[in-house]
Design an enzyme around this catalytic site. Sequence first.
Site, PDB file in Angstrom:
ATOM      1  CE  LYS A 103      -3.799   1.922   2.838  1.00 58.79           C
ATOM      2  NZ  LYS A 103      -4.624   1.623   4.037  1.00 58.79           N
ATOM      3  CB  SER A 182      -7.734   3.593   3.294  1.00 55.27           C
ATOM      4  OG  SER A 182      -6.887   2.970   4.244  1.00 55.27           O
ATOM      5  CB  SER A 206      -8.331   0.626   6.178  1.00 49.80           C
ATOM      6  OG  SER A 206      -9.088   1.808   6.266  1.00 49.80           O
TER       7      SER A 206
END
Length: 496
Positions: A103, A182, A206
């Site tokens: 990420k 996210s 997330s």
Amino acid sequence: MRSLLAALLCVLVAAPPANAHTRPVEDLDAATIPQLVRRLDAGTLTAVDLTRAYLRRIETVDRKVRSVVAVNPEALAQAAESDRRRRQGRARGPMDGIPVLLKDNIDTRSTGTTAGSRALRVPPRDDAELVRRLRAAGAVVLGKTNLSEWANFRSTTSTSGWSAVGGQTNNPHVLDRNPCGSSSGSGAAVAASLAQVAVGTETDGSIVCPAGQNGVVGLKPTLGRVSGDGVVPISSRQDTAGPMARHVVDAAILMSALEGRGVDYAAGLGSATLRGKRVGVWRLAGRNAEADRVVREAVDVLRRSGAVVVEVELPYQAEVGAVEFPALITEFKHDLERYLRTRPGAPKTLAELIAFNEADPVELGKFGQELFLEAAKAPPITDPGYVEQRRTATSLARRSIDEVLAGHRLDVIMAPTNGPAWRTEYGRGDAYELGSSTPAAVSGYPNATVPAGFAGSLPIGVSFMAGHGADARVLGIAAAFERAADARRAPGYSPS
């Protein structure tokens, strides 16, 4: 990114394989790390060929999904070094030669780290600690995935999966549906077989929401098991990185590497069973009919597999919800400004970041920065009101799980992870119907989500949570459920 990727694919393309008997992986979607390691050890597959296969999928499939924002120019060289180690009998373990995506809020020198924001275009000075652990395990860092900008903590009407750097990530099952955030890019990329595994981060939902909504496995570990050094924060009191994968065993192997303390989370997963396990079911019923049906089917799987099912409700949820957000607002300002001071060329305060966004032609094009503005006015972390908010949130979240586990003599609590993915639209925020992430997120306890069923073409997962340090237990039960339910399927990339 595409020109760099094309150049990477040309590297070593004329070189002969390390072994005349090497052959490609015919089904990347189904392949597990233990299967790949057996082939790597036998010489029928090389890490270079595996890495090249994933780079080709990024080049082709990700045109639809838009989950990868940068590829690592060193990826093929790392794979070649892994092959050399293996030929010399120096393989570092099951992650050696395995491609992993990160990420883009995790610091990497080679590919930069933006948290989705154009304000962080100058690369960090060093890799995050978890990246150093992955490199020590021999993993091939394939590149960076898109995310909901600033981990979905900029606006009250933000759209998950959008960032000013990466644009909008799509759900690979149905492309006009949202991947959740996210860690949207990590979940979508793993589902689309753009890497063997990926790393996401979670403050509250997330990891597990994008895993559930994209139809893959995600583990939100016990807080502190994975280093947060070099990860763009919301709150050090809740943030943690964790693995995302198509298979529980792969998530467990990646978790072992991320923790880096010699714990083998994959040990015993093959013999893990649901028989005799006591599972509390927190249904969250009535919020989505399709999620209710999937939970009923999951309960049937548990009972057929010999588990004892107990209906439960988790107490204190309203009380936790009332204080979690104001505590996070204070922690965000403190922790983000501390992180920004480590980044060359970046704004150093939240006020400077707000001003950058106001002057930038892209940043506020889809939604605003209401949460930034609220955080800029937040009290310091020494404020007694804040201290009481955090104490209340953490203690009640822990009690909500601990008391239910103890009161019913449970091994784990199961709950629906998500409802069907909503259509991606701008201007009014995400259309969440349900989520079960908060108790484990605020308490710092482990939470593993596994595919459990579908609403049409849209995946729905179930989550297994337990007490502090019970990461191996939730992974074991998740693995047993995964085998019994056999619910995951590859995405179809339907346009609508």
